[in-house]
Design a protein around this motif. Structure first.
Motif, PDB file in Angstrom:
ATOM      1  N   ALA A  20       0.831  -1.211   0.000  1.00 50.70           N
ATOM      2  CA  ALA A  20       0.000   0.000   0.000  1.00 50.70           C
ATOM      3  C   ALA A  20       0.866   1.263   0.000  1.00 50.70           C
ATOM      4  O   ALA A  20       0.574   2.224  -0.722  1.00 50.70           O
ATOM      5  CB  ALA A  20      -0.932  -0.006   1.202  1.00 50.70           C
ATOM      6  N   LEU A  21       1.922   1.261   0.803  1.00 48.46           N
ATOM      7  CA  LEU A  21       2.829   2.408   0.821  1.00 48.46           C
ATOM      8  C   LEU A  21       3.524   2.552  -0.526  1.00 48.46           C
ATOM      9  O   LEU A  21       3.632   3.655  -1.069  1.00 48.46           O
ATOM     10  CB  LEU A  21       3.862   2.268   1.946  1.00 48.46           C
ATOM     11  CG  LEU A  21       4.886   3.389   2.058  1.00 48.46           C
ATOM     12  CD1 LEU A  21       4.222   4.753   2.255  1.00 48.46           C
ATOM     13  CD2 LEU A  21       5.871   3.102   3.195  1.00 48.46           C
ATOM     14  N   ALA A  22       3.965   1.441  -1.075  1.00 49.41           N
ATOM     15  CA  ALA A  22       4.636   1.463  -2.375  1.00 49.41           C
ATOM     16  C   ALA A  22       3.722   2.051  -3.449  1.00 49.41           C
ATOM     17  O   ALA A  22       4.154   2.850  -4.285  1.00 49.41           O
ATOM     18  CB  ALA A  22       5.079   0.059  -2.757  1.00 49.41           C
ATOM     19  N   LYS A  23       2.452   1.670  -3.417  1.00 49.86           N
ATOM     20  CA  LYS A  23       1.496   2.179  -4.407  1.00 49.86           C
ATOM     21  C   LYS A  23       1.345   3.695  -4.293  1.00 49.86           C
ATOM     22  O   LYS A  23       1.319   4.393  -5.303  1.00 49.86           O
ATOM     23  CB  LYS A  23       0.147   1.491  -4.227  1.00 49.86           C
ATOM     24  CG  LYS A  23      -0.856   1.844  -5.287  1.00 49.86           C
ATOM     25  CD  LYS A  23      -2.123   1.027  -5.143  1.00 49.86           C
ATOM     26  CE  LYS A  23      -3.096   1.386  -6.258  1.00 49.86           C
ATOM     27  NZ  LYS A  23      -4.312   0.571  -6.190  1.00 49.86           N
ATOM     28  N   GLN A  24       1.277   4.209  -3.066  1.00 53.10           N
ATOM     29  CA  GLN A  24       1.150   5.655  -2.868  1.00 53.10           C
ATOM     30  C   GLN A  24       2.371   6.411  -3.356  1.00 53.10           C
ATOM     31  O   GLN A  24       2.269   7.561  -3.780  1.00 53.10           O
ATOM     32  CB  GLN A  24       0.908   5.968  -1.393  1.00 53.10           C
ATOM     33  CG  GLN A  24      -0.464   5.576  -0.904  1.00 53.10           C
ATOM     34  CD  GLN A  24      -0.739   6.101   0.483  1.00 53.10           C
ATOM     35  OE1 GLN A  24      -0.352   7.212   0.824  1.00 53.10           O
ATOM     36  NE2 GLN A  24      -1.415   5.305   1.291  1.00 53.10           N
ATOM     37  N   LEU A  25       3.535   5.760  -3.293  1.00 53.17           N
ATOM     38  CA  LEU A  25       4.784   6.412  -3.685  1.00 53.17           C
ATOM     39  C   LEU A  25       5.198   6.089  -5.113  1.00 53.17           C
ATOM     40  O   LEU A  25       6.220   6.580  -5.602  1.00 53.17           O
ATOM     41  CB  LEU A  25       5.910   5.994  -2.726  1.00 53.17           C
ATOM     42  CG  LEU A  25       5.708   6.390  -1.269  1.00 53.17           C
ATOM     43  CD1 LEU A  25       6.765   5.731  -0.393  1.00 53.17           C
ATOM     44  CD2 LEU A  25       5.739   7.899  -1.109  1.00 53.17           C
ATOM     45  N   ASN A  26       4.427   5.215  -5.765  1.00 51.82           N
ATOM     46  CA  ASN A  26       4.730   4.782  -7.132  1.00 51.82           C
ATOM     47  C   ASN A  26       6.096   4.094  -7.227  1.00 51.82           C
ATOM     48  O   ASN A  26       6.892   4.380  -8.117  1.00 51.82           O
ATOM     49  CB  ASN A  26       4.621   5.945  -8.114  1.00 51.82           C
ATOM     50  CG  ASN A  26       4.462   5.477  -9.545  1.00 51.82           C
ATOM     51  OD1 ASN A  26       3.901   4.417  -9.800  1.00 51.82           O
ATOM     52  ND2 ASN A  26       4.964   6.268 -10.472  1.00 51.82           N
ATOM     53  N   VAL A  27       6.356   3.223  -6.251  1.00 49.38           N
ATOM     54  CA  VAL A  27       7.557   2.380  -6.261  1.00 49.38           C
ATOM     55  C   VAL A  27       7.111   0.937  -6.043  1.00 49.38           C
ATOM     56  O   VAL A  27       5.941   0.677  -5.774  1.00 49.38           O
ATOM     57  CB  VAL A  27       8.576   2.791  -5.155  1.00 49.38           C
ATOM     58  CG1 VAL A  27       9.062   4.216  -5.372  1.00 49.38           C
ATOM     59  CG2 VAL A  27       7.991   2.628  -3.764  1.00 49.38           C
ATOM     60  N   THR A  28       8.029   0.000  -6.102  1.00 50.79           N
ATOM     61  CA  THR A  28       7.678  -1.400  -5.884  1.00 50.79           C
ATOM     62  C   THR A  28       7.697  -1.726  -4.390  1.00 50.79           C
ATOM     63  O   THR A  28       8.430  -1.083  -3.622  1.00 50.79           O
ATOM     64  CB  THR A  28       8.665  -2.345  -6.602  1.00 50.79           C
ATOM     65  OG1 THR A  28       9.953  -2.190  -6.003  1.00 50.79           O
ATOM     66  CG2 THR A  28       8.727  -2.052  -8.097  1.00 50.79           C
TER      67      THR A  28
END
Length: 67
Positions: A20-28
């Protein structure tokens, strides 16, 4: 030199999974794993984004490495 020390703590406080954090930051999600383990460090722009998403300061996420 700096390292992320509190990313895991602040992520859990916000009840976010790594994905979920990765999605918000546009990273894997693997990127988040590497930051939390200390294998890699986010750049300054990403550090600011992390602080915004996690509602903390960049200082909260950083600690000097002692030799």
């Amino acid at each position: 030199m700096i390292k992320i020390i509190a990313l895991y703590k602040y992520r859990l406080r916000k009840q976010l999974t790594q994905a979920a954090l990765a999605k918000q930051l546009n990273v894997t999600p693997n990127c988040i794993t590497q930051w939390e383990s200390g294998a890699r460090r986010p750049n300054i722009v990403m550090l600011k984004k992390l602080a915004e998403v996690l509602e903390c300061t960049t200082d909260d996420l950083l600690e000097p490495i002692e030799s």
